[in-house]
Design a protein around this motif. Structure first.
Motif, PDB file in Angstrom:
ATOM      1  N   MET B  32     -57.456  13.020  24.238  1.00  0.00           N
ATOM      2  CA  MET B  32     -56.566  13.072  23.072  1.00  0.00           C
ATOM      3  C   MET B  32     -55.212  12.423  23.394  1.00  0.00           C
ATOM      4  O   MET B  32     -54.772  11.497  22.705  1.00  0.00           O
ATOM      5  CB  MET B  32     -56.367  14.548  22.757  1.00  0.00           C
ATOM      6  N   LEU B  33     -54.581  12.904  24.457  1.00  0.00           N
ATOM      7  CA  LEU B  33     -53.249  12.384  24.781  1.00  0.00           C
ATOM      8  C   LEU B  33     -53.329  11.039  25.479  1.00  0.00           C
ATOM      9  O   LEU B  33     -52.413  10.219  25.382  1.00  0.00           O
ATOM     10  CB  LEU B  33     -52.504  13.395  25.650  1.00  0.00           C
ATOM     11  N   ASP B 189     -40.265   9.868  21.645  1.00  0.00           N
ATOM     12  CA  ASP B 189     -40.719   9.228  22.860  1.00  0.00           C
ATOM     13  C   ASP B 189     -40.837  10.244  23.995  1.00  0.00           C
ATOM     14  O   ASP B 189     -41.854  10.333  24.681  1.00  0.00           O
ATOM     15  CB  ASP B 189     -39.707   8.127  23.204  1.00  0.00           C
ATOM     16  N   VAL B 190     -39.764  11.020  24.172  1.00  0.00           N
ATOM     17  CA  VAL B 190     -39.758  12.020  25.245  1.00  0.00           C
ATOM     18  C   VAL B 190     -40.844  13.060  24.993  1.00  0.00           C
ATOM     19  O   VAL B 190     -41.524  13.506  25.920  1.00  0.00           O
ATOM     20  CB  VAL B 190     -38.369  12.683  25.353  1.00  0.00           C
ATOM     21  N   LEU B 191     -41.050  13.403  23.730  1.00  0.00           N
ATOM     22  CA  LEU B 191     -42.057  14.410  23.397  1.00  0.00           C
ATOM     23  C   LEU B 191     -43.462  13.924  23.781  1.00  0.00           C
ATOM     24  O   LEU B 191     -44.231  14.652  24.421  1.00  0.00           O
ATOM     25  CB  LEU B 191     -42.002  14.721  21.901  1.00  0.00           C
ATOM     26  N   ILE B 192     -43.789  12.674  23.433  1.00  0.00           N
ATOM     27  CA  ILE B 192     -45.118  12.144  23.792  1.00  0.00           C
ATOM     28  C   ILE B 192     -45.268  12.122  25.307  1.00  0.00           C
ATOM     29  O   ILE B 192     -46.270  12.564  25.858  1.00  0.00           O
ATOM     30  CB  ILE B 192     -45.328  10.711  23.264  1.00  0.00           C
ATOM     31  N   THR B 193     -44.226  11.591  25.975  1.00  0.00           N
ATOM     32  CA  THR B 193     -44.300  11.500  27.428  1.00  0.00           C
ATOM     33  C   THR B 193     -44.484  12.887  28.036  1.00  0.00           C
ATOM     34  O   THR B 193     -45.292  13.073  28.947  1.00  0.00           O
ATOM     35  CB  THR B 193     -43.024  10.849  27.981  1.00  0.00           C
ATOM     36  N   LEU B 198     -47.830  16.833  30.778  1.00  0.00           N
ATOM     37  CA  LEU B 198     -48.419  18.171  30.732  1.00  0.00           C
ATOM     38  C   LEU B 198     -49.935  18.094  30.941  1.00  0.00           C
ATOM     39  O   LEU B 198     -50.512  18.856  31.727  1.00  0.00           O
ATOM     40  CB  LEU B 198     -48.109  18.791  29.366  1.00  0.00           C
ATOM     41  N   ALA B 199     -50.576  17.162  30.238  1.00  0.00           N
ATOM     42  CA  ALA B 199     -52.031  17.030  30.362  1.00  0.00           C
ATOM     43  C   ALA B 199     -52.421  16.679  31.791  1.00  0.00           C
ATOM     44  O   ALA B 199     -53.392  17.217  32.335  1.00  0.00           O
ATOM     45  CB  ALA B 199     -52.536  15.957  29.400  1.00  0.00           C
ATOM     46  N   ILE B 200     -51.650  15.781  32.396  1.00  0.00           N
ATOM     47  CA  ILE B 200     -51.966  15.358  33.761  1.00  0.00           C
ATOM     48  C   ILE B 200     -51.853  16.531  34.727  1.00  0.00           C
ATOM     49  O   ILE B 200     -52.736  16.787  35.544  1.00  0.00           O
ATOM     50  CB  ILE B 200     -51.025  14.219  34.191  1.00  0.00           C
ATOM     51  N   VAL B 201     -50.739  17.258  34.605  1.00  0.00           N
ATOM     52  CA  VAL B 201     -50.495  18.374  35.508  1.00  0.00           C
ATOM     53  C   VAL B 201     -51.611  19.408  35.384  1.00  0.00           C
ATOM     54  O   VAL B 201     -52.081  19.977  36.362  1.00  0.00           O
ATOM     55  CB  VAL B 201     -49.118  18.986  35.187  1.00  0.00           C
TER      56      VAL B 201
END
Lengths: 386, 374
Positions: B32-33, B189-193, B198-201
């Protein structure tokens, strides 16, 4: 210092130098991440090579694994050419898949192979002196010293032989092919050398830290100079310094040598990133602030120049007219007054002769925007920076 | 254990169910992300972030001494964010390019993380047995609380994504326009990043820092081939991701000595390969077929055009001509003549061909069309 200690430092320094040279060109060609891709993707090559040769330092294994590195580059370029995904996605897809194949190959043959993923990924410099080259019963020193030494020697001789060609193909591929130096050959040559270096070095410092050794010295040097020769020299200097300093840091902390070399590289980069005279963060921020004030000043002077009437040039009116905050308005006004560009009489601001010439010059520059006008202007601008 | 046994056990075995659910949820949120990461050309940011998270895990352990995965992941989140913003600082404030910045942060943070991990290992009271799993990931260590955390985080990101869907979408495709419309682009931008980090972690424990980026990219890259619609792509990527997670876990559980992370990556890789080749609109296979078809069509028209040129010189357009006056250069083969005849454009009698009125008209119109286009 005992002799293994000296040998470890020597190996570290040689590995670092061998990585730094191709690293400079990778950074300049905006292909730094290819080194990351290669360093991961050689894993299956190393594993297969290890099945064949049973020796991590065998030249055949190095060649086989380096071939995998070049295949990775070709594969990435093929995917990029299909246009199905953007270029960086291609890199990001190819190397994890190849790396996974390598991991699974190791796992499936874990019993027969004396090789584990941790070692490939992280390396262990501390063990390097124990694998020695024995010729006719005589001890010729650590094997990896010889392997990396030869790789470094090859890299340096290729660099000296093809310096001109590398330089032109890096900075102007079009010109390079026009004068008969194929950028394609240079590209694959560089890729092959990078692959060989990565393969030779992974044993000592591990696949990921090779990336640090390739990119960090070059990136640090790039912040300090724009001369290719100086950049190479500086990268070599940084790489050797961090190899030695990293060794002693690891010694002190009793931790991974390769990790501490990468950390040292990071610290050096951080220092340069902050304090580099022209490209450093602090000087960039300072310059941006100066430019902001200069632009404000010119706006202010131009505004004064446009208005003859005293009413328009009254301090209070000016403030509301240009709509600056109080502090900014005060700074600009002080700056202008200090440099004798304006004088204030009864709260009415007017341009001095010097201010008038300067304003007209600026106006001239803004209208014509010709390059030759910039040079004398620069000197004028310097006035205010003091 | 065979794959069939695995699916039978899935409903009865608690551990297996937890792990499968965990990898499925992880695949879904990453897909998704990851779609946003791929479309924003930030594919490799994921790689850098996952490596940059390592020192955070080690530092969190050093400071708190806790092995609780929530605290360690919090550390990873902080250090991943520090890495991300440093990368931005480098690219925006110096002349170093993004590839250099990514590679630099990736390797240096990872090196620092390794330094800390080896340092922790040598500590006298080291109780660090759990830290190694973050390198390559161990799905087997997933427990119910981890999966719960994943589900909660996925739920929150899904909610935020739906809430800011319009903003995310417009920023993705036209950043300048978004700014002129008065959106706070920096915040979006900051929110998407942040969500991507978060997903990666979240995935570090399962697939590890080295392979994390592939889980992020591969489902999205595969989904991209099937659609040009953002919503469909995100949905498809989530489905692909979840399937990669489930199949990867199934395969690795049914074999000895196979860690889950690499298998999931390979399954996702197969999805990508399949999509690259067989996607009807963009796929390589159908594209090649289309190319070939266009090429033969073109050749056919060229032959017809040549025949038209000959037929024009005769009063009777259907006057027969010898086949041998056509030459290979004009794309004539037995099969192309046959095709022309099938279209009813020419008639063939033995060694001679004659143009039909229909063929003559076709050639004439083709010529007219060409002049109109010019």
């Amino acid at each position: 210092m005992s002799s293994p200690q000296i040998e470890i430092q020597l190996i570290a320094a040689i590995v670092a130098m061998a990585c730094a040279i191709p690293g400079v060109f990778l950074v300049l060609r905006k292909m730094a991440l290819i080194s990351d891709a290669i360093s991961h993707a050689i894993l299956p090559g190393i594993v297969i090579g290890f099945f064949v040769t049973q020796d991590l330092n065998s030249p055949l294994l190095i060649l086989l694994a380096a071939l995998t590195g070049v295949i990775t580059v070709v594969l990435v370029e093929f995917i990029q050419k299909t246009g199905l995904v953007k270029e960086d996605t291609a890199i990001g897809l190819v190397f994890p898949v190849l790396f996974s194949i390598g991991v699974i190959l190791i796992a499936k043959n874990a019993n027969d192979v004396h090789l584990d993923v941790d070692a490939v990924l992280l390396g262990e410099l501390a063990f390097a002196p124990f694998d020695r080259l024995m010729v006719g019963g005589a001890d010729w020193g650590p094997k990896s010293l010889w392997v990396m030494g030869s790789i470094l020697l090859i890299t340096i001789s290729l660099l000296l032989l093809f310096f001109k060609e590398l330089k032109v193909s890096t900075f102007d591929a079009g010109l390079s092919s026009a004068i008969g130096i194929s950028p394609v050959i240079m590209h694959y040559g560089l890729m092959s050398i990078s692959s060989i270096t990565v393969v030779g070095a992974f044993d000592a410092v591990g696949a990921i830290l090779v990336v640090a050794l390739m990119i960090a010295p070059a990136a640090t040097a790039y912040l300090l100079t724009e001369d290719l020769k100086k950049m190479i020299a500086l990268s070599l200097l940084f790489s050797v310094v961090s190899a030695i300093a990293g060794y002693w840091l690891a010694n002190f902390l009793d931790a991974s040598i390769s990790g501490s070399i990468a950390t040292t590289l990071g610290v050096i980069f951080l220092i340069v990133y902050l304090f580099a005279p022209k490209k450093g963060l602090i000087s960039v921020l300072y310059r941006q602030k100066q430019q902001k004030i200069e632009v404000s000043l010119i706006t202010f002077l131009l505004h004064l120049n446009r208005h003859e009437e005293e009413r328009e040039r009254h301090i209070n009116h000016l403030q509301e007219h240009i709509n600056w905050r109080e502090v900014r308005a005060r700074t600009v006004l002080d700056l202008a007054e200090k440099n004798n560009l304006v004088k204030i009489k009864n709260d009415v601001v007017s341009l001095t002769t010097k201010g008038l010439t300067f304003t007209e010059k600026s106006l001239d520059y803004i209208i014509n925007n010709k390059d030759e006008k910039i040079e004398p202007m620069k000197e004028d601008f310097f006035l205010f920076r003091g | 254990m065979s794959i069939n046994e695995y699916f039978n056990l899935l409903w009865s075995d608690y551990t297996l169910r937890t792990i499968t659910l965990g990898t499925a949820v992880l695949g879904a949120i990453c897909g998704m992300l990851g779609s946003f990461a791929v479309l924003r050309k930030q594919s490799l940011l994921g790689d850098a972030i996952s490596h940059a998270a390592l020192p955070g895990i080690a530092l969190a352990f050093l400071i708190t001494g806790a092995k609780d995965s929530v605290i360690l992941l919090l550390g990873a989140l902080v250090s991943g964010l520090v890495g991300t913003f440093w990368i931005r600082g480098i690219t925006s404030k110096t002349h170093l390019k993004s590839d250099t910045a990514l590679g630099l942060i990736l390797s240096i943070f990872f090196g620092f993380g390794m330094l800390l991990l080896t340092f922790i290992q040598k500590l006298p009271n080291a109780n660090q047995a759990g830290l190694d799993k973050y390198l390559f990931g161990q799905a087997a260590t997933l427990v119910e609380s981890d999966v719960k955390l994943m589900v909660i985080v996925t739920g929150i990101s899904l909610f935020v994504m739906l809430l800011f869907w319009k903003e995310f979408k417009i920023l993705l495709f036209d950043a300048d326009y978004t700014k002129t419309l008065g959106f706070n682009t920096k915040f979006i931008d900051v929110l998407i990043t942040f969500l991507i980090v978060l997903a990666i972690v979240l995935g570090l424990q399962t697939v590890g820092v080295v392979l994390m980026s592939a889980i992020l990219l591969a489902p999205a890259a595969a989904a991209r081939q099937w659609t040009n619609n953002l919503g469909t792509m995100v949905l498809l990527a989530a489905v692909f991701g979840a399937f990669s997670g489930v199949f990867g876990t199934a395969i690795s559980a049914s074999q000895n000595n196979l860690s889950t992370g690499p298998v999931i990556v390979l399954v996702a890789g197969v999805f990508v390969l399949f999509s690259f080749i067989f996607s009807p609109k963009r796929g390589l296979l159908f594209r090649e077929i289309r190319f070939r078809k266009n090429r033969t069509d073109l050749k056919l028209m060229k032959t017809l055009q040549f025949m038209y040129g000959i037929a024009q010189d005769h009063e009777n357009i259907s006057h027969p001509h010898a086949i041998r006056i056509l030459n290979n250069f004009h794309g004539f083969t037995k099969s192309s003549l046959k095709k022309l005849e099938n279209e009813g454009w020419i008639a063939i009698h033995g060694q001679q061909w004659a143009m039909t009125p229909k063929g003559f008209k076709q050639a004439q119109e083709m010529y007219n069309q060409k002049t109109v286009n010019e």
